[in-house]
Write a protein that holds these residues in place. Sequence first.
Motif, mmCIF file in Angstrom:
data_model
loop_
_atom_site.group_PDB
_atom_site.id
_atom_site.type_symbol
_atom_site.label_atom_id
_atom_site.label_comp_id
_atom_site.label_asym_id
_atom_site.label_seq_id
_atom_site.Cartn_x
_atom_site.Cartn_y
_atom_site.Cartn_z
ATOM 1 N N ALA A 1 0.836 -1.211 0.000
ATOM 2 C CA ALA A 1 0.000 0.000 0.000
ATOM 3 C C ALA A 1 0.869 1.258 0.000
ATOM 4 O O ALA A 1 0.582 2.232 -0.710
ATOM 5 C CB ALA A 1 -0.932 0.003 1.208
ATOM 6 N N PHE A 2 1.952 1.236 0.799
ATOM 7 C CA PHE A 2 2.855 2.385 0.862
ATOM 8 C C PHE A 2 3.522 2.641 -0.500
ATOM 9 O O PHE A 2 3.587 3.775 -0.968
ATOM 10 C CB PHE A 2 3.920 2.141 1.934
ATOM 11 C CG PHE A 2 4.931 3.243 2.041
ATOM 12 C CD1 PHE A 2 4.646 4.417 2.720
ATOM 13 C CD2 PHE A 2 6.183 3.112 1.435
ATOM 14 C CE1 PHE A 2 5.579 5.440 2.802
ATOM 15 C CE2 PHE A 2 7.116 4.132 1.514
ATOM 16 C CZ PHE A 2 6.816 5.301 2.208
ATOM 17 N N THR B 1 2.431 1.600 -3.428
ATOM 18 C CA THR B 1 1.379 2.013 -4.378
ATOM 19 C C THR B 1 1.042 3.489 -4.205
ATOM 20 O O THR B 1 0.915 4.228 -5.197
ATOM 21 C CB THR B 1 0.105 1.169 -4.173
ATOM 22 O OG1 THR B 1 0.419 -0.215 -4.315
ATOM 23 C CG2 THR B 1 -0.966 1.562 -5.174
ATOM 24 N N ASP B 2 0.902 3.918 -2.945
ATOM 25 C CA ASP B 2 0.603 5.321 -2.668
ATOM 26 C C ASP B 2 1.714 6.223 -3.214
ATOM 27 O O ASP B 2 1.432 7.248 -3.857
ATOM 28 C CB ASP B 2 0.452 5.531 -1.161
ATOM 29 C CG ASP B 2 0.154 6.979 -0.806
ATOM 30 O OD1 ASP B 2 -0.991 7.415 -1.024
ATOM 31 O OD2 ASP B 2 1.072 7.668 -0.323
ATOM 32 N N TYR B 3 2.958 5.836 -2.991
ATOM 33 C CA TYR B 3 4.095 6.643 -3.449
ATOM 34 C C TYR B 3 4.124 6.725 -4.979
ATOM 35 O O TYR B 3 4.274 7.810 -5.552
ATOM 36 C CB TYR B 3 5.396 6.038 -2.927
ATOM 37 C CG TYR B 3 6.632 6.764 -3.403
ATOM 38 C CD1 TYR B 3 7.040 7.949 -2.792
ATOM 39 C CD2 TYR B 3 7.375 6.281 -4.477
ATOM 40 C CE1 TYR B 3 8.171 8.627 -3.235
ATOM 41 C CE2 TYR B 3 8.501 6.960 -4.924
ATOM 42 C CZ TYR B 3 8.891 8.134 -4.302
ATOM 43 O OH TYR B 3 10.003 8.806 -4.753
ATOM 44 N N ARG C 1 1.031 8.629 -6.377
ATOM 45 C CA ARG C 1 1.172 10.057 -6.064
ATOM 46 C C ARG C 1 2.188 10.728 -6.983
ATOM 47 O O ARG C 1 1.943 11.813 -7.505
ATOM 48 C CB ARG C 1 1.579 10.202 -4.599
ATOM 49 C CG ARG C 1 1.684 11.633 -4.113
ATOM 50 C CD ARG C 1 1.472 11.719 -2.591
ATOM 51 N NE ARG C 1 2.036 10.589 -1.910
ATOM 52 C CZ ARG C 1 3.296 10.527 -1.422
ATOM 53 N NH1 ARG C 1 4.109 11.553 -1.586
ATOM 54 N NH2 ARG C 1 3.719 9.463 -0.776
ATOM 55 N N GLN D 1 -2.452 14.647 -4.734
ATOM 56 C CA GLN D 1 -2.015 13.823 -3.596
ATOM 57 C C GLN D 1 -3.204 13.177 -2.900
ATOM 58 O O GLN D 1 -3.159 11.994 -2.550
ATOM 59 C CB GLN D 1 -1.227 14.675 -2.586
ATOM 60 C CG GLN D 1 0.127 15.141 -3.088
ATOM 61 C CD GLN D 1 0.073 16.512 -3.719
ATOM 62 O OE1 GLN D 1 -0.834 16.796 -4.511
ATOM 63 N NE2 GLN D 1 1.040 17.359 -3.416
ATOM 64 N N ASN D 2 -4.262 13.956 -2.700
ATOM 65 C CA ASN D 2 -5.448 13.412 -2.029
ATOM 66 C C ASN D 2 -6.105 12.306 -2.855
ATOM 67 O O ASN D 2 -6.597 11.310 -2.307
ATOM 68 C CB ASN D 2 -6.459 14.526 -1.753
ATOM 69 C CG ASN D 2 -5.957 15.514 -0.700
ATOM 70 O OD1 ASN D 2 -5.189 15.133 0.193
ATOM 71 N ND2 ASN D 2 -6.371 16.758 -0.794
ATOM 72 N N ALA E 1 -4.486 10.361 -4.910
ATOM 73 C CA ALA E 1 -3.566 9.215 -4.878
ATOM 74 C C ALA E 1 -3.772 8.363 -3.637
ATOM 75 O O ALA E 1 -3.607 7.141 -3.683
ATOM 76 C CB ALA E 1 -2.116 9.709 -4.941
ATOM 77 N N HIS E 2 -4.147 8.974 -2.518
ATOM 78 C CA HIS E 2 -4.325 8.225 -1.265
ATOM 79 C C HIS E 2 -5.488 7.233 -1.343
ATOM 80 O O HIS E 2 -5.520 6.258 -0.580
ATOM 81 C CB HIS E 2 -4.575 9.191 -0.107
ATOM 82 C CG HIS E 2 -3.382 10.058 0.215
ATOM 83 N ND1 HIS E 2 -2.100 9.627 0.096
ATOM 84 C CD2 HIS E 2 -3.319 11.352 0.651
ATOM 85 C CE1 HIS E 2 -1.266 10.601 0.441
ATOM 86 N NE2 HIS E 2 -1.986 11.660 0.770
ATOM 87 N N PRO F 1 -4.367 3.188 -2.657
ATOM 88 C CA PRO F 1 -3.898 2.161 -1.707
ATOM 89 C C PRO F 1 -4.971 1.735 -0.707
ATOM 90 O O PRO F 1 -4.981 0.575 -0.272
ATOM 91 C CB PRO F 1 -2.715 2.840 -1.004
ATOM 92 C CG PRO F 1 -2.887 4.288 -1.238
ATOM 93 C CD PRO F 1 -3.557 4.415 -2.552
#
Length: 411
Positions: A39-40, A42-44, A47, A76-77, A79-80, A83
């Motif tokens: 998840a981390f 994927t988020d990175y 984003r 950014q929001n 992208a969160h 994940p």
Amino acid sequence: MNPQNLFRYVYHLLKDDYGETTAIYINLIVGVVAVAILAFVTDYVVRRVLIAISHRLAPKTKSNFDDLLIKNKTPQNLAHIVPVLLIEQTTPYLFADFPNFQHSFLIAIDIFIVILVIKVIRSILNSLRDFLKTLNAFKDKPIDSYIQVFMIFVWFVGIVLSFSILTGKSVLTFVTTLGALSAVILLIFRDTILGFVASIQVAVNDMVRIGDWITMEKYGADGDVVEINLATVKVQNFDKTITTIPTYALISDSFKNWRGMNDSGGRRIKRAIIIKAPSIHYLSDEKIEELKSIQLISDYLENRQQDIIKFNQEREIDKSLLVNGRNMTNIGVFRKYVESYLENHPAINKDMTIMSRQMPQTPQGIPLEIYAFSKDKVWKNYEYIMGDIFDHLLAALPYFDLEMYELGVGS
């Protein structure tokens, strides 16, 4: 490979050596760590991709709205959310051996998704607010109030959905329950509702705009309006302090808006010189001849004197006493001098009222009020112009044998 077998790989690997219970817990820990890392990452990645695409597309558009979306962290929001959806999809496999916890965890994720969506909407609305403020048509409008109203509605929907997810009740049931508690809700949101109504009235009636100079003595406000939102109006006073006024106070209390002065051709000068009553007297012929040396009123004195002499002669007035017949007074001539001085002053707007008038007497003396409009409306320049005018007039008083009242000085 079947997702179920993939998430139970560690369990099958350890159950024979460590027992089924231990294998289940170790499998859960390994799965949680693996999903958290995935998840981390994927988020990175998402984003960075969204930000890169945004920065690449923004310069190619004519509008700066997309730049404001980037500034308010909309990519950014967004992208969160990805994940979190990934975690939601893997939860049934990850907690297959813990069905009760799985249900609670899925509820928490759904509520978290609602919160993330609200954050995305908020960032879009903030971008819209900043964009509208760059447009001349909306610069002086209470955009903050309208955005806050939308955000209240969004939060209301979000809270209703969250409680619906948490309780398992339908949205309609929850809204019906809120209807029964409407009196309590109105009490809790009283200021917000009043602010909302006030914001609409302020905007529709064009009572206050951002940038207006307002004075509201009740709240100690005297300065420029810098912000109008749903609950408050912020005024930057001239000493650079900030006064916060409830928005609904603008329609419930009295205040002064100086916009009319700013839009007009001048700023009003309205101030009086208080003349001592004993210094007022008739003018003798000798004094009139002396005053004719003052250029601004020489023609006036000549014409006025001729009219008075003609009037008194036609009626055979006994002028052994000045009180008989028609006469000129020093205060009357000074009043004419003041008016002529203002009419010839380069800083006074000649298209607006120019007047020197005698006000009702007071225990201190006779107020002689100067009423005119300065062309320059900037506060500092206005004060300089008004000071320059009164410096001259106060210095001119002795030429007319007039005295200004000063407390404790003379009679």
